[in-house]
Motif scaffolding. Structure first.
Motif, PDB file in Angstrom:
ATOM      1  N   ASP A 107     -16.233 -58.005  17.684  1.00 48.21           N
ATOM      2  CA  ASP A 107     -15.873 -56.618  17.978  1.00 48.21           C
ATOM      3  C   ASP A 107     -16.165 -55.673  16.815  1.00 48.21           C
ATOM      4  O   ASP A 107     -16.070 -56.067  15.638  1.00 48.21           O
ATOM      5  CB  ASP A 107     -14.381 -56.522  18.307  1.00 48.21           C
ATOM      6  CG  ASP A 107     -14.016 -57.244  19.586  1.00 48.21           C
ATOM      7  OD1 ASP A 107     -14.917 -57.430  20.430  1.00 48.21           O
ATOM      8  OD2 ASP A 107     -12.827 -57.611  19.739  1.00 48.21           O
ATOM      9  N   PRO A 108     -16.467 -54.413  17.125  1.00 49.23           N
ATOM     10  CA  PRO A 108     -16.505 -53.376  16.097  1.00 49.23           C
ATOM     11  C   PRO A 108     -15.099 -53.158  15.523  1.00 49.23           C
ATOM     12  O   PRO A 108     -14.110 -53.671  16.061  1.00 49.23           O
ATOM     13  CB  PRO A 108     -16.986 -52.137  16.857  1.00 49.23           C
ATOM     14  CG  PRO A 108     -17.594 -52.660  18.106  1.00 49.23           C
ATOM     15  CD  PRO A 108     -16.837 -53.908  18.439  1.00 49.23           C
ATOM     16  N   PRO A 109     -14.974 -52.387  14.460  1.00 51.90           N
ATOM     17  CA  PRO A 109     -13.651 -52.110  13.888  1.00 51.90           C
ATOM     18  C   PRO A 109     -12.700 -51.490  14.914  1.00 51.90           C
ATOM     19  O   PRO A 109     -13.096 -50.622  15.701  1.00 51.90           O
ATOM     20  CB  PRO A 109     -13.961 -51.126  12.757  1.00 51.90           C
ATOM     21  CG  PRO A 109     -15.389 -51.366  12.409  1.00 51.90           C
ATOM     22  CD  PRO A 109     -16.058 -51.768  13.677  1.00 51.90           C
ATOM     23  N   ALA A 110     -11.449 -51.934  14.891  1.00 51.47           N
ATOM     24  CA  ALA A 110     -10.460 -51.466  15.875  1.00 51.47           C
ATOM     25  C   ALA A 110     -10.270 -49.951  15.795  1.00 51.47           C
ATOM     26  O   ALA A 110     -10.122 -49.278  16.830  1.00 51.47           O
ATOM     27  CB  ALA A 110      -9.132 -52.189  15.651  1.00 51.47           C
ATOM     28  N   LYS A 111     -10.262 -49.381  14.586  1.00 49.32           N
ATOM     29  CA  LYS A 111     -10.090 -47.931  14.448  1.00 49.32           C
ATOM     30  C   LYS A 111     -11.226 -47.166  15.108  1.00 49.32           C
ATOM     31  O   LYS A 111     -11.017 -46.084  15.690  1.00 49.32           O
ATOM     32  CB  LYS A 111      -9.987 -47.557  12.972  1.00 49.32           C
ATOM     33  CG  LYS A 111      -8.689 -47.990  12.294  1.00 49.32           C
ATOM     34  CD  LYS A 111      -8.671 -47.525  10.841  1.00 49.32           C
ATOM     35  CE  LYS A 111      -7.383 -47.943  10.148  1.00 49.32           C
ATOM     36  NZ  LYS A 111      -7.367 -47.514   8.719  1.00 49.32           N
ATOM     37  N   LEU A 112     -12.410 -47.722  15.032  1.00 47.23           N
ATOM     38  CA  LEU A 112     -13.557 -47.068  15.650  1.00 47.23           C
ATOM     39  C   LEU A 112     -13.442 -47.103  17.174  1.00 47.23           C
ATOM     40  O   LEU A 112     -13.701 -46.109  17.856  1.00 47.23           O
ATOM     41  CB  LEU A 112     -14.847 -47.755  15.183  1.00 47.23           C
ATOM     42  CG  LEU A 112     -16.167 -47.245  15.761  1.00 47.23           C
ATOM     43  CD1 LEU A 112     -16.306 -45.744  15.589  1.00 47.23           C
ATOM     44  CD2 LEU A 112     -17.340 -47.970  15.112  1.00 47.23           C
TER      45      LEU A 112
END
Length: 393
Positions: free
Chosen positions: A39-44
């Motif tokens: 996964d990409p960063p959660a914040k993103l």
């Protein structure tokens, strides 16, 4: 009927993307096309979720053609910090549909039909195509394995004899993982200045450089900002290859021309994705430290696995690719080997010949931007390699 374009007559489909399709056909572990399966960063992702629900036209209609202000501002702040030079969001940046478009826009901005462009070999497959589509002619200079260094006399001869309009520099390099040293970059810069050439850089792996190597931006060297077009994307750094967000950074007079070329190529990149990614561009240094630690671990895990199987390979200095030597199997075609590898061993790879101008058929490329379990599954499958594909020697 009239014949089709001569300049595209020699084109094939992308071998990299073809190997993904072949991997899918045979249900092979796909280590060919370089995209993560994590996964990409959660914040993103949270930022994207919030913007997707916001009805503002700013988020869902055309943004400013050369890039949403929020993304350009955040990108300018980040790249000013890492490149060590001031980057203005309005005068120096164009947001593109991935670095693929960034490179094409840069090439079309710089070259005229008949111009020459120096390209190191091995090279990412788009560089030669971009040059030809622009009406220019590629001039290839070899990077010499196993270190993938270059002969300075050969490179200068290419400049002296061809008077190129530009040189393409991929640093860190896809597919071989070479990181150019400061001394090498200084020499290339000296040739650009001596022979009045531009430098078009592809720096998408700028944050994936393994110790003790260090990344130096060509544009940061004395006298080079004015003649460098720095191309990059957010695909690799933030694990969002499908978002197709790239950019160019260049001097104002070059950027003004790139804006016009970009406008007629794609109009603009996806507006909501540009708005969402601004938060990631403001991550602090700890994020980039984590990215490097992650890929250092994956490189070591995969290379150790290849070592334990007695498979010969290089150790990349940057990016996330490994070249493996298949000489022992005696294939005259590395494409045929990769097809058999996917069909019989259930591992996808890219034939090295798709990256080399020279007749190289003994190397294949794996990428390791995958979960540990994916890499371990590929290594498990590779245990049967010599049984399933006996040597033809």
């Amino acid at each position: 009927m009239q014949p089709l374009s001569d300049r595209t007559a020699s084109f094939t489909d992308s071998v990299i993307r073809r190997m993904t399709r072949i991997s899918l056909r045979y249900d092979a572990v796909n280590l060919s096309q370089g995209f993560p399966d994590f996964d990409p960063p959660a914040k993103l992702l949270k930022s994207l979720e919030e913007i997707s629900k916001d009805p503002s036209p700013r988020y869902h209609q055309y943004s400013i053609t050369w890039g949403a202000q929020a993304m350009r501002q955040a990108l300018a702040e980040k790249q000013s910090r890492y490149m060590g030079i001031p980057v203005d969001p309005d005068e120096n940046i164009v947001v593109t549909c991935g670095s693929t478009e960034a490179m094409m826009a840069a090439m079309m901005t710089v070259t005229n039909p008949g111009d020459k462009v120096v390209i190191f070999s091995p090279f990412y497959e788009n560089y030669g195509a971009d040059t030809i589509l622009s009406g220019a002619k590629p001039v290839y200079v070899p990077l010499n394995p196993p270190q993938f260094d270059f002969d300075r006399k050969v490179l200068e001869r290419a400049f002296c004899e061809n008077r190129p309009k530009a040189i393409v520099l991929c640093n860190p390099s896809n597919p071989c993982g070479k990181v150019f040293t400061r001394e090498e970059l200084d020499f290339i810069a000296s040739l650009c200045k001596k022979y009045d050439a531009y430098c078009i850089t592809d720096e998408v792996y700028e944050h994936i450089v393994y110790a003790p190597c260090r990344h130096t931006y060509m544009a940061s060297l004395p006298g080079m900002f004015e003649r460098t077009i720095s191309c990059s994307s957010l695909s690799k750094t933030y694990a969002i290859t499908g978002w197709r967000l790239g950019y160019t950074i260049a001097a104002p007079q070059i950027t003004e021309r790139i804006k016009k070329v970009h406008d007629f190529l794609t109009v603009g990149a996806a507006a909501p994705l540009q708005e969402a990614v601004a938060c990631a561009l403001r991550f602090d240094q700890s994020y980039y430290d984590e990215v490097l630690a992650l890929y250092t671990h994956k490189r070591d895990l995969f290379c150790k696995g290849l070592d334990e199987l007695g498979l010969v390979h290089n150790t990349p200095e940057g990016a996330y690719y490994v070249l493996m030597d298949i000489s022992e199997f005696g294939y005259s075609s590395d494409l045929e080997f990769c097809e058999d590898l996917a069909r019989l061993v259930k591992v996808g790879a890219v034939p090295g010949s798709s990256f080399f101008r020279e007749p190289v058929n003994h190397l294949i490329r794996f990428h390791f931007a995958k979960k540990d379990e994916t890499l371990l599954a590929a290594l498990e499958n590779l245990k049967s390699l010599r049984d399933m594909i006996p040597s033809r020697c």
